[in-house]
Design an enzyme around this catalytic site. Structure first.
Site, PDB file in Angstrom:
ATOM      1  N   ARG A  16       0.829  -1.213   0.000  1.00 40.95           N
ATOM      2  CA  ARG A  16       0.000   0.000   0.000  1.00 40.95           C
ATOM      3  C   ARG A  16       0.863   1.264   0.000  1.00 40.95           C
ATOM      4  O   ARG A  16       0.692   2.153  -0.836  1.00 40.95           O
ATOM      5  CB  ARG A  16      -0.917  -0.006   1.231  1.00 40.95           C
ATOM      6  CG  ARG A  16      -2.052  -1.004   1.153  1.00 40.95           C
ATOM      7  CD  ARG A  16      -2.802  -1.057   2.468  1.00 40.95           C
ATOM      8  NE  ARG A  16      -1.959  -1.651   3.487  1.00 40.95           N
ATOM      9  CZ  ARG A  16      -2.065  -2.907   3.903  1.00 40.95           C
ATOM     10  NH1 ARG A  16      -2.993  -3.684   3.413  1.00 40.95           N
ATOM     11  NH2 ARG A  16      -1.252  -3.384   4.831  1.00 40.95           N
ATOM     12  N   ILE A  17       1.814   1.319   0.955  1.00 47.44           N
ATOM     13  CA  ILE A  17       2.608   2.548   1.088  1.00 47.44           C
ATOM     14  C   ILE A  17       3.572   2.681  -0.089  1.00 47.44           C
ATOM     15  O   ILE A  17       3.664   3.754  -0.720  1.00 47.44           O
ATOM     16  CB  ILE A  17       3.350   2.563   2.449  1.00 47.44           C
ATOM     17  CG1 ILE A  17       2.324   2.588   3.590  1.00 47.44           C
ATOM     18  CG2 ILE A  17       4.298   3.761   2.546  1.00 47.44           C
ATOM     19  CD1 ILE A  17       2.884   2.339   4.978  1.00 47.44           C
ATOM     20  N   THR A  66       8.595  -2.601   3.583  1.00 52.92           N
ATOM     21  CA  THR A  66       8.151  -3.976   3.859  1.00 52.92           C
ATOM     22  C   THR A  66       7.791  -4.066   5.341  1.00 52.92           C
ATOM     23  O   THR A  66       8.181  -3.206   6.124  1.00 52.92           O
ATOM     24  CB  THR A  66       9.293  -4.982   3.608  1.00 52.92           C
ATOM     25  OG1 THR A  66      10.310  -4.739   4.587  1.00 52.92           O
ATOM     26  CG2 THR A  66       9.879  -4.841   2.225  1.00 52.92           C
ATOM     27  N   ARG A 109      10.192   0.031   9.318  1.00 49.70           N
ATOM     28  CA  ARG A 109      10.527  -0.544  10.622  1.00 49.70           C
ATOM     29  C   ARG A 109      12.040  -0.555  10.807  1.00 49.70           C
ATOM     30  O   ARG A 109      12.786  -0.908   9.873  1.00 49.70           O
ATOM     31  CB  ARG A 109      10.035  -1.994  10.739  1.00 49.70           C
ATOM     32  CG  ARG A 109       8.607  -2.138  11.181  1.00 49.70           C
ATOM     33  CD  ARG A 109       8.362  -1.551  12.585  1.00 49.70           C
ATOM     34  NE  ARG A 109       6.966  -1.596  12.944  1.00 49.70           N
ATOM     35  CZ  ARG A 109       6.052  -0.676  12.624  1.00 49.70           C
ATOM     36  NH1 ARG A 109       6.387   0.399  11.937  1.00 49.70           N
ATOM     37  NH2 ARG A 109       4.801  -0.812  13.030  1.00 49.70           N
ATOM     38  N   GLU A 163      13.310   1.895  20.014  1.00 49.61           N
ATOM     39  CA  GLU A 163      12.723   3.246  20.051  1.00 49.61           C
ATOM     40  C   GLU A 163      12.363   3.620  21.475  1.00 49.61           C
ATOM     41  O   GLU A 163      11.728   2.807  22.168  1.00 49.61           O
ATOM     42  CB  GLU A 163      11.478   3.277  19.152  1.00 49.61           C
ATOM     43  CG  GLU A 163      11.861   3.147  17.689  1.00 49.61           C
ATOM     44  CD  GLU A 163      10.671   3.167  16.727  1.00 49.61           C
ATOM     45  OE1 GLU A 163       9.528   3.308  17.183  1.00 49.61           O
ATOM     46  OE2 GLU A 163      10.921   3.033  15.520  1.00 49.61           O
ATOM     47  N   HIS A 209       9.340   8.328  14.709  1.00 50.32           N
ATOM     48  CA  HIS A 209       8.264   7.418  14.277  1.00 50.32           C
ATOM     49  C   HIS A 209       6.960   8.192  14.055  1.00 50.32           C
ATOM     50  O   HIS A 209       5.951   7.947  14.723  1.00 50.32           O
ATOM     51  CB  HIS A 209       8.069   6.289  15.303  1.00 50.32           C
ATOM     52  CG  HIS A 209       7.410   5.075  14.721  1.00 50.32           C
ATOM     53  ND1 HIS A 209       7.688   3.799  15.143  1.00 50.32           N
ATOM     54  CD2 HIS A 209       6.477   4.937  13.743  1.00 50.32           C
ATOM     55  CE1 HIS A 209       6.954   2.936  14.458  1.00 50.32           C
ATOM     56  NE2 HIS A 209       6.210   3.613  13.601  1.00 50.32           N
ATOM     57  N   LEU A 210       7.030   9.112  13.101  1.00 46.64           N
ATOM     58  CA  LEU A 210       5.898  10.010  12.855  1.00 46.64           C
ATOM     59  C   LEU A 210       5.085   9.653  11.613  1.00 46.64           C
ATOM     60  O   LEU A 210       4.153  10.379  11.267  1.00 46.64           O
ATOM     61  CB  LEU A 210       6.411  11.459  12.686  1.00 46.64           C
ATOM     62  CG  LEU A 210       6.970  12.153  13.916  1.00 46.64           C
ATOM     63  CD1 LEU A 210       7.318  13.602  13.583  1.00 46.64           C
ATOM     64  CD2 LEU A 210       5.960  12.134  15.065  1.00 46.64           C
ATOM     65  N   GLY A 211       5.477   8.560  10.933  1.00 45.60           N
ATOM     66  CA  GLY A 211       4.825   8.226   9.663  1.00 45.60           C
ATOM     67  C   GLY A 211       3.306   8.320   9.722  1.00 45.60           C
ATOM     68  O   GLY A 211       2.662   8.891   8.842  1.00 45.60           O
TER      69      GLY A 211
HETATM   70  N1  LIG Z   1       6.489   4.791  10.098  1.00 47.47           N
HETATM   71  C1  LIG Z   1       5.240   4.532  10.372  1.00 47.47           C
HETATM   72  O1  LIG Z   1       4.631   5.218  11.192  1.00 47.47           O
HETATM   73  C2  LIG Z   1       4.547   3.424   9.661  1.00 47.47           C
HETATM   74  C3  LIG Z   1       5.229   2.309   9.259  1.00 47.47           C
HETATM   75  N2  LIG Z   1       4.571   1.304   8.632  1.00 47.47           N
HETATM   76  C4  LIG Z   1       5.355   0.139   8.215  1.00 47.47           C
HETATM   77  O2  LIG Z   1       5.281   0.048   6.806  1.00 47.47           O
HETATM   78  C5  LIG Z   1       5.150  -1.310   6.449  1.00 47.47           C
HETATM   79  C6  LIG Z   1       4.456  -1.435   5.115  1.00 47.47           C
HETATM   80  O3  LIG Z   1       3.116  -1.008   5.210  1.00 47.47           O
HETATM   81  P1  LIG Z   1       2.060  -1.284   4.041  1.00 47.47           P
HETATM   82  O4  LIG Z   1       2.578  -0.786   2.765  1.00 47.47           O
HETATM   83  O5  LIG Z   1       0.758  -0.790   4.542  1.00 47.47           O
HETATM   84  O6  LIG Z   1       2.072  -2.863   4.043  1.00 47.47           O
HETATM   85  P2  LIG Z   1       1.693  -3.839   2.841  1.00 47.47           P
HETATM   86  O7  LIG Z   1       1.467  -5.158   3.461  1.00 47.47           O
HETATM   87  O8  LIG Z   1       0.634  -3.237   2.001  1.00 47.47           O
HETATM   88  O9  LIG Z   1       3.036  -3.897   1.990  1.00 47.47           O
HETATM   89  C7  LIG Z   1       4.182  -4.599   2.357  1.00 47.47           C
HETATM   90  C8  LIG Z   1       4.824  -5.079   1.084  1.00 47.47           C
HETATM   91  O10 LIG Z   1       6.089  -5.662   1.411  1.00 47.47           O
HETATM   92  C9  LIG Z   1       6.275  -6.744   0.530  1.00 47.47           C
HETATM   93  N3  LIG Z   1       7.281  -7.653   1.057  1.00 47.47           N
HETATM   94  C10 LIG Z   1       7.136  -8.579   2.021  1.00 47.47           C
HETATM   95  N4  LIG Z   1       8.298  -9.254   2.175  1.00 47.47           N
HETATM   96  C11 LIG Z   1       9.172  -8.734   1.286  1.00 47.47           C
HETATM   97  C12 LIG Z   1      10.528  -9.009   0.988  1.00 47.47           C
HETATM   98  N5  LIG Z   1      11.194  -9.977   1.615  1.00 47.47           N
HETATM   99  N6  LIG Z   1      11.136  -8.281   0.038  1.00 47.47           N
HETATM  100  C13 LIG Z   1      10.452  -7.295  -0.617  1.00 47.47           C
HETATM  101  N7  LIG Z   1       9.160  -7.005  -0.389  1.00 47.47           N
HETATM  102  C14 LIG Z   1       8.526  -7.708   0.569  1.00 47.47           C
HETATM  103  C15 LIG Z   1       4.899  -7.376   0.429  1.00 47.47           C
HETATM  104  O11 LIG Z   1       4.784  -8.185  -0.713  1.00 47.47           O
HETATM  105  C16 LIG Z   1       4.011  -6.155   0.369  1.00 47.47           C
HETATM  106  O12 LIG Z   1       3.750  -5.786  -0.975  1.00 47.47           O
HETATM  107  C17 LIG Z   1       4.344  -1.910   7.609  1.00 47.47           C
HETATM  108  O13 LIG Z   1       4.583  -3.284   7.743  1.00 47.47           O
HETATM  109  C18 LIG Z   1       4.826  -1.152   8.806  1.00 47.47           C
HETATM  110  O14 LIG Z   1       5.868  -1.852   9.425  1.00 47.47           O
HETATM  111  C19 LIG Z   1       3.245   1.375   8.339  1.00 47.47           C
HETATM  112  C20 LIG Z   1       2.521   2.462   8.718  1.00 47.47           C
HETATM  113  C21 LIG Z   1       3.090   3.551   9.470  1.00 47.47           C
HETATM  114  O1  LIG Z   2       0.986   3.989  15.827  1.00 50.23           O
HETATM  115  C1  LIG Z   2       1.826   4.592  15.165  1.00 50.23           C
HETATM  116  O2  LIG Z   2       1.900   5.810  15.093  1.00 50.23           O
HETATM  117  C2  LIG Z   2       2.833   3.782  14.385  1.00 50.23           C
HETATM  118  C3  LIG Z   2       2.273   3.406  13.070  1.00 50.23           C
HETATM  119  C4  LIG Z   2       3.003   2.269  12.506  1.00 50.23           C
HETATM  120  O3  LIG Z   2       4.180   2.137  12.607  1.00 50.23           O
HETATM  121  C5  LIG Z   2       2.221   1.242  11.804  1.00 50.23           C
HETATM  122  O4  LIG Z   2       1.024   1.450  11.585  1.00 50.23           O
HETATM  123  O5  LIG Z   2       2.810   0.211  11.477  1.00 50.23           O
END
Ligand SMILES: NC(=O)C1=CN([C@@H]2O[C@H](COP(=O)(O)OP(=O)(O)OC[C@H]3O[C@@H](n4cnc5c(N)ncnc54)[C@H](O)[C@@H]3O)[C@@H](O)[C@H]2O)C=CC1
Ligand SMILES: O=C(O)CCC(=O)C(=O)O
Length: 524
Positions: free
Chosen positions: A148-149, A200, A229, A258, A276-278
């Site tokens: 998604r992201i 990822t 992450r 963190e 961690h403000l994403g």
């Molecule tokens: N900084 C923040 O505040 C936030 C961080 N995140 C992190 O971002 C990550 C991704 O979020 P979304 O895009 O929503 O998840 P998502 O599940 O939509 O996308 C993850 C992608 O990673 C791919 N993937 C899995 N294993 C892989 C590998 N070994 N090599 C390459 N690609 C691989 C998957 O196929 C998938 O397309 C989350 O798991 C979370 O840890 C998410 C939201 C907020």
């Molecule tokens: O709760 C938060 O602000 C962290 C969001 C995040 O890292 C996630 O949704 O994976």
């Protein structure tokens, strides 16, 4: 009264759907708050701060659902929750845009030295030549993880005139083409990119996916971003490559630990960071809180949840269709569990008729949860049913048959032990309800509900009357009675329903009858 513990800072407006849940108390406290009685908590809502470990789960015997108001569930011991039958849900897309925008803001800041220039001006300096940046236009962006992201970032990068290479082993060629990106191997991405951003989840495969070996393959002056992450880019290896001047700049929103404390990367000017403000926008926090609150409410209202990590999602439509079969599957499992008197090593389910159009795995799990009820002291539900069967050495099989024995639908389950096998068949009849139509070799027809007594006997004149007489003499009212036999004068069965379970003495009084082979109470 359900007790719902909100252990991290979750948007209050977003929690409103929970307020409509009757019989629920919402407690906004940390898990280690002395006022929190962990043993009474039914639902736990967290963001990333609370670490939901197995040790914590062991203190929460009533816990049924853990909700992560966000995407990543790496702060939750999902296997431990699954083993205990606790559903884990998240809010998969509520913070996608926020995180994609934050990553883009970090990328622009990094390339144009915005944080450094900002601090400099605040320190009353005006060093225009010290902050010469690099354009995004025409640069090659490597995205690791195109979910998604990653996809939202790709869209924005293209609008900025960047070329986009992606590495995601689960991305199909069709989807890559649709998104207008070039799918490549990790090595191609590493070698060709000017900027690399990772999106990822943190898994054993992605931990350190950008490590020293990978960094060696990147262009000198590479820019790296991690807003997913901590640990996806190995921090120690990265620090080495920043120190030796290979890396042009780094933007980090996340860290292995963190807060990171005195971290070696923090001393470099070309490393920019956020705490961690994403997902930290008003919109994202409202979205994720609302998503999980609605899901928790649905769960306690007995409706399906759609964003479970450890349970296949089913839509409301599918749920409506599956519901009647779900109940009968559970009841068949529970009947078998009470009728088979030895250890079971195989449970095979055969579906026939209209039920085969539905998601039968869900029904098989419901059957297993009924089978394990009262057999083991762990709460078994659809979350841990297959795992529990595996742990106990029970093979579970599912078959589809064209023979529905004259019914519109039929679910037949055979339990096999060392010495015996026992088969129960059930059906669901529209406007009539669930019926058990076959019990270990005998056609019969009874409602699987309440306090039942399954009697095997010889088909002799007067036996039904004798049973009625014995029970009547003890003031026991028989609510319903169904009988079945294979042939006149042979083996037969009866299933009786009572308003309350029979006592040991009442059961023994029936055993005295010569024609009775066995009696077996079934409580559903
Ligand atoms: N900084 C923040 O505040 C936030 C961080 N995140 C992190 O971002 C990550 C991704 O979020 P979304 O895009 O929503 O998840 P998502 O599940 O939509 O996308 C993850 C992608 O990673 C791919 N993937 C899995 N294993 C892989 C590998 N070994 N090599 C390459 N690609 C691989 C998957 O196929 C998938 O397309 C989350 O798991 C979370 O840890 C998410 C939201 C907020
Ligand atoms: O709760 C938060 O602000 C962290 C969001 C995040 O890292 C996630 O949704 O994976």
């Amino acid at each position: 009264m359900y007790q719902i513990l909100v252990a991290d800072a979750i948007n209050a407006e977003g929690l409103e759907p929970l307020l409509g849940l009757e019989e629920a108390e919402i407690i906004e406290k940390k898990t280690d708050d002395p006022e929190v009685r962990l043993e009474d908590i039914d639902a736990l809502l967290v963001r990333s701060a609370t670490k939901v470990t197995e040790a914590l789960l062991n203190q929460m015997p009533r816990l049924k659902i853990i909700a992560r108001a966000g995407v990543g569930v790496d702060n939750i011991d999902v296997p431990a929750a699954t083993k205990k039958g606790i559903i884990v849900i998240n809010a998969p897309d509520g913070n996608t845009i926020s995180t994609a925008e934050h990553t883009f803001a970090m990328m622009a800041s990094l390339m144009r030295n915005i944080p450094q220039a900002h601090s400099s001006v605040k320190n009353l300096e005006w060093k225009r030549n010290a902050f010469i940046g690099t354009e995004l236009y025409g640069k090659r962006l490597g995205i690791v993880g195109m979910g998604r992201i990653g996809s939202e970032i790709a869209k924005r990068a293209k609008v900025f005139g960047m070329n986009v290479n992606v590495f995601d082993p689960f991305l199909t060629k069709e989807r890559a083409a649709k998104l207008g990106v070039e799918s490549s191997t990790l090595d191609e991405l590493l070698g060709g990119a000017d900027i690399i951003t990772v999106h990822t989840p943190l898994t054993p495969e992605t931990k350190g996916i950008i490590n020293e070996e990978a960094l060696k393959k990147t262009k000198k002056g590479i820019y790296l971003l991690n807003c997913a992450r901590g640990g996806i880019i190995d921090e120690q290896d990265l620090a080495k490559y920043v120190a030796n001047g290979h890396v042009g700049g780094v933007a980090l929103d996340v860290f292995e630990a963190e807060p990171p404390g005195e971290h070696p990367l923090l001393k470099y000017d070309n490393v920019i960071v956020t705490p961690h403000l994403g997902a930290s926008t008003k919109e994202a926090q409202l979205n994720v809180a609302t998503q999980v609150a609605k899901e928790v409410r649905s769960f306690f209202e007995g409706k399906p949840v759609s964003s479970s990590i450890n349970l296949p999602a089913i839509s409301n439509d599918v749920y409506e269709k599956i519901q009647p079969f779900y109940q009968i599957s559970k009841q068949i499992g529970h009947i078998l569990s009470q009728c088979v008197k030895e250890g079971v090593h195989e449970l095979s389910v055969t579906y026939s008729g209209s039920v085969t159009d539905l998601e039968t795995t869900y029904l098989t799990k419901a059957m297993l949860s009924g089978f394990f009820k009262n057999r083991i002291d762990v709460n078994v539900n659809e979350v841990n049913a297959l795992l529990t069967a595996k742990e106990r050495g029970i093979t579970v099989g599912e078959k589809i048959s064209t023979d529905a024995f004259g019914y519109d639908n039929c679910i037949a389950v055979t339990a096999k032990g060392e010495e015996s096998a026992f088969t129960v068949r059930g059906t669901f009849i529209d406007h009539y309800g669930p019926r058990i139509v076959y019990l270990n070799g005998f056609n019969i027809d009874f409602l699987p509900e309440g306090n039942l007594l399954y009697i095997q006997h010889m088909d002799r004149p007067g036996v039904i009357g004798h049973v009625g007489q014995i029970l009547g003499d003890q003031g026991i009212n028989i609510a319903t009675m169904q009988v079945g036999r294979k042939k006149a004068g042979g083996e037969a069965i009866m299933v009786l329903a009572f308003d309350k379970p029979l006592s040991e003495a009442e059961l023994t009084s029936l055993e005295k009858l010569d024609e009775i082979v066995s009696i077996n109470p079934i409580i559903l």
